[in-house]
Design a protein around this motif. Structure first.
Motif, PDB file in Angstrom:
ATOM      1  N   ILE A  10      37.603  49.624  25.965  1.00 59.39           N
ATOM      2  CA  ILE A  10      37.724  48.354  27.256  1.00 59.39           C
ATOM      3  C   ILE A  10      38.992  47.789  27.513  1.00 59.39           C
ATOM      4  N   GLY A  11      40.070  47.947  28.119  1.00 55.25           N
ATOM      5  CA  GLY A  11      41.253  46.842  27.957  1.00 55.25           C
ATOM      6  C   GLY A  11      41.086  45.976  28.809  1.00 55.25           C
ATOM      7  N   ASN A  12      42.619  45.415  29.370  1.00 58.68           N
ATOM      8  CA  ASN A  12      42.549  44.460  30.265  1.00 58.68           C
ATOM      9  C   ASN A  12      42.243  44.171  31.899  1.00 58.68           C
ATOM     10  N   ALA A  13      42.320  45.770  32.163  1.00 58.57           N
ATOM     11  CA  ALA A  13      41.731  45.919  33.255  1.00 58.57           C
ATOM     12  C   ALA A  13      40.711  45.775  33.732  1.00 58.57           C
ATOM     13  N   TYR A  14      39.898  46.567  32.901  1.00 57.00           N
ATOM     14  CA  TYR A  14      38.896  46.576  33.010  1.00 57.00           C
ATOM     15  C   TYR A  14      37.334  45.729  32.628  1.00 57.00           C
ATOM     16  N   SER A  15      37.969  44.856  31.867  1.00 57.05           N
ATOM     17  CA  SER A  15      37.404  43.752  31.289  1.00 57.05           C
ATOM     18  C   SER A  15      37.257  43.116  32.109  1.00 57.05           C
ATOM     19  N   ASP A  16      38.301  42.610  32.522  1.00 57.54           N
ATOM     20  CA  ASP A  16      38.480  41.408  34.369  1.00 57.54           C
ATOM     21  C   ASP A  16      37.540  42.128  35.333  1.00 57.54           C
ATOM     22  N   GLU A  17      37.523  43.532  35.337  1.00 54.63           N
ATOM     23  CA  GLU A  17      36.507  44.103  36.252  1.00 54.63           C
ATOM     24  C   GLU A  17      35.173  43.652  35.383  1.00 54.63           C
ATOM     25  N   ILE A  18      34.745  44.380  34.525  1.00 57.72           N
ATOM     26  CA  ILE A  18      32.761  43.870  34.260  1.00 57.72           C
ATOM     27  C   ILE A  18      33.040  42.696  34.126  1.00 57.72           C
ATOM     28  N   LEU A  19      33.410  41.928  33.935  1.00 58.03           N
ATOM     29  CA  LEU A  19      33.066  40.641  33.655  1.00 58.03           C
ATOM     30  C   LEU A  19      32.816  39.627  35.101  1.00 58.03           C
ATOM     31  N   HIS A  20      33.620  40.411  36.336  1.00 51.84           N
ATOM     32  CA  HIS A  20      33.357  39.983  38.101  1.00 51.84           C
ATOM     33  C   HIS A  20      32.054  40.054  38.024  1.00 51.84           C
ATOM     34  N   VAL A  21      32.289  41.793  38.044  1.00 49.69           N
ATOM     35  CA  VAL A  21      30.215  42.574  37.989  1.00 49.69           C
ATOM     36  C   VAL A  21      29.643  41.424  37.561  1.00 49.69           C
ATOM     37  N   SER A  76      43.351  51.415  43.113  1.00 46.96           N
ATOM     38  CA  SER A  76      42.463  50.585  44.675  1.00 46.96           C
ATOM     39  C   SER A  76      40.634  50.750  44.344  1.00 46.96           C
ATOM     40  N   ASN A  77      40.700  50.851  42.837  1.00 41.36           N
ATOM     41  CA  ASN A  77      39.239  50.275  43.200  1.00 41.36           C
ATOM     42  C   ASN A  77      38.990  49.527  41.948  1.00 41.36           C
ATOM     43  N   LEU A  78      40.414  48.581  41.817  1.00 40.42           N
ATOM     44  CA  LEU A  78      39.938  47.120  41.510  1.00 40.42           C
ATOM     45  C   LEU A  78      39.844  46.365  42.267  1.00 40.42           C
ATOM     46  N   ARG A  79      38.284  45.168  41.295  1.00 39.96           N
ATOM     47  CA  ARG A  79      37.878  44.187  42.342  1.00 39.96           C
ATOM     48  C   ARG A  79      39.049  42.958  42.702  1.00 39.96           C
ATOM     49  N   VAL A  80      39.136  42.169  41.273  1.00 36.97           N
ATOM     50  CA  VAL A  80      39.768  41.600  40.657  1.00 36.97           C
ATOM     51  C   VAL A  80      41.095  41.315  39.848  1.00 36.97           C
ATOM     52  N   HIS A  81      41.509  42.551  38.896  1.00 39.43           N
ATOM     53  CA  HIS A  81      43.038  42.802  38.107  1.00 39.43           C
ATOM     54  C   HIS A  81      43.143  43.290  38.982  1.00 39.43           C
ATOM     55  N   GLY A  82      44.532  42.350  38.727  1.00 35.13           N
ATOM     56  CA  GLY A  82      45.835  42.899  39.376  1.00 35.13           C
ATOM     57  C   GLY A  82      45.678  42.383  40.687  1.00 35.13           C
ATOM     58  N   ARG A  83      44.869  41.610  41.583  1.00 31.83           N
ATOM     59  CA  ARG A  83      44.758  40.972  42.703  1.00 31.83           C
ATOM     60  C   ARG A  83      44.902  39.805  43.612  1.00 31.83           C
ATOM     61  N   THR A  84      45.575  38.690  42.238  1.00 33.43           N
ATOM     62  CA  THR A  84      45.697  37.614  42.570  1.00 33.43           C
ATOM     63  C   THR A  84      46.314  37.242  44.173  1.00 33.43           C
ATOM     64  N   GLY A  85      45.454  36.129  44.350  1.00 32.86           N
ATOM     65  CA  GLY A  85      45.996  35.559  45.186  1.00 32.86           C
ATOM     66  C   GLY A  85      45.289  36.449  46.709  1.00 32.86           C
ATOM     67  N   GLN A  86      44.535  37.707  46.279  1.00 33.64           N
ATOM     68  CA  GLN A  86      43.794  38.489  47.610  1.00 33.64           C
ATOM     69  C   GLN A  86      42.389  37.580  47.427  1.00 33.64           C
ATOM     70  N   ASP A  87      42.278  38.046  48.352  1.00 31.66           N
ATOM     71  CA  ASP A  87      39.950  38.088  48.904  1.00 31.66           C
ATOM     72  C   ASP A  87      39.051  38.421  47.897  1.00 31.66           C
ATOM     73  N   CYS A  88      38.486  37.788  46.778  1.00 29.07           N
ATOM     74  CA  CYS A  88      37.349  38.192  46.352  1.00 29.07           C
ATOM     75  C   CYS A  88      36.085  39.206  47.270  1.00 29.07           C
ATOM     76  N   PRO A  89      36.164  40.389  46.940  1.00 27.69           N
ATOM     77  CA  PRO A  89      35.676  41.187  47.743  1.00 27.69           C
ATOM     78  C   PRO A  89      33.975  40.688  48.081  1.00 27.69           C
ATOM     79  N   VAL A  90      33.587  40.463  47.177  1.00 28.28           N
ATOM     80  CA  VAL A  90      32.279  39.378  46.897  1.00 28.28           C
ATOM     81  C   VAL A  90      31.896  38.357  47.927  1.00 28.28           C
ATOM     82  N   CYS A  91      32.798  37.852  47.380  1.00 22.49           N
ATOM     83  CA  CYS A  91      32.594  35.578  48.036  1.00 22.49           C
ATOM     84  C   CYS A  91      33.499  35.788  48.950  1.00 22.49           C
ATOM     85  N   GLY A  92      34.879  35.826  49.112  1.00 19.48           N
ATOM     86  CA  GLY A  92      35.597  36.188  49.841  1.00 19.48           C
ATOM     87  C   GLY A  92      36.791  34.524  49.576  1.00 19.48           C
ATOM     88  N   ASP A  93      36.193  33.918  48.408  1.00 19.41           N
ATOM     89  CA  ASP A  93      37.369  33.135  47.848  1.00 19.41           C
ATOM     90  C   ASP A  93      37.885  33.722  47.214  1.00 19.41           C
TER      91      ASP A  93
END
Length: 288
Positions: free
Chosen positions: A176-187, A236-253
């Protein structure tokens, strides 16, 4: 940086391409990339590739009783060539080329590393455990024996260390690296700075499920893809990592970022920190 899912997919792709093929030669273009001298690179010449496997984020080519092990670091990658150039690559600080593996039919692999910070590492060893980074790996999170109890013991041992760092440390959990640790914690809907030992039994189950599902789904999506397609699939499948300023796919924040000297993390305050932004400075704590 290629992490567990991408390295797993690389191993699967290369296993099919290299099965029954012999290595004609290996040209080293970045001499600092090779971390071993015995056995020498030339010991691989004329031997067949028996298998391609993975240890955490290490790629392992089984070649005639030896192992060509590669760690692609932050900016490394492997590119397949149906036909390699007749001239070997020239050593150059400006070139991304680290090495070229030439096969018996003049196809091969280019091992490259972008950028000026060169961290890609190659090893020729008799046993993968001879590679220090492999010998010190923690458990693989996709193995059947990575249970909630195993994760709980890790969290207890790590004490007040932050979850983000615990997930990323290869000696604690492999792959697990930087990207998937962000994704895991978001999930898991957990703050990256939550202390490891503070999780109760229910939270440990949630984190375990998030680790298995996030990595397992990424492996499933990557399975069967060629090496050239893996980076795009991951991004293309990351939820939060590398997506600063974009909408959260779960809540829209808005997806927020915390920057460090040589990396950053992304998270959703609504999903993960009770709506409170994290201070964007080293050793951040929740703003009060």
């Amino acid at each position: 940086m290629p992490e567990l899912p991408e390295v797993e997919a690389l191993a699967l792709d290369l296993r099919g391409r290299l099965d029954g093929r012999a290595i004609a030669t290996v040209h080293l273009a970045a001499f600092s990339a090779l971390k071993t001298f015995d056995p020498p690179l030339r010991a691989l010449e004329g031997s067949f590739v028996d298998d391609v496997t993975r240890h955490g984020k290490f790629l392992d080519l089984h070649v005639g009783g030896l192992h060509l092990v590669m760690h692609l670091a932050r900016a490394g990658w492997i590119r397949w060539r149906d036909e390699v150039p007749s001239l070997p690559p020239k050593p150059s600080n400006k070139s991304p080329m680290a090495a070229r593996v030439v096969l018996d039919d003049d196809s091969g692999l280019d091992i490259t590393e972008a950028g000026t910070k060169k961290s890609l590492a190659m090893y020729v060893v008799r046993d993968p455990q001879d590679v220090p980074g492999i010998a010190s790996l923690g458990p693989d999170p996709l193995e059947d024996d990575f249970s909630v109890e195993v994760l709980g013991a890790i969290l207890d041992a790590e004490g007040r260390k932050q979850l983000k760092g615990v997930l990323r440390h290869q000696g604690t959990i492999a792959g697990i690296g930087n990207a998937y640790s962000d994704e895991i914690l978001h999930v898991a809907r957990m703050s990256p700075f939550k202390p490891a030992s503070s999780l109760d039994a229910d939270e440990r189950q949630v984190l375990h499920d998030a680790i298995r599902s996030t990595l397992g789904d990424a492996v499933d999506r990557s399975r069967g893809l060629a090496a050239s397609e893996l980076k795009g699939e991951k991004k293309s499948n990351l939820r939060v990592h590398g997506r600063t300023g974009q909408d959260c796919p779960v809540c829209g924040d808005v997806v927020r970022e915390v920057s460090f000297a040589d990396s950053s993390l992304q998270y959703c305050a609504t999903c993960q920190t009770g709506g409170k932004p994290l201070a964007d400075r080293r050793l951040s704590r929740l703003l009060k």
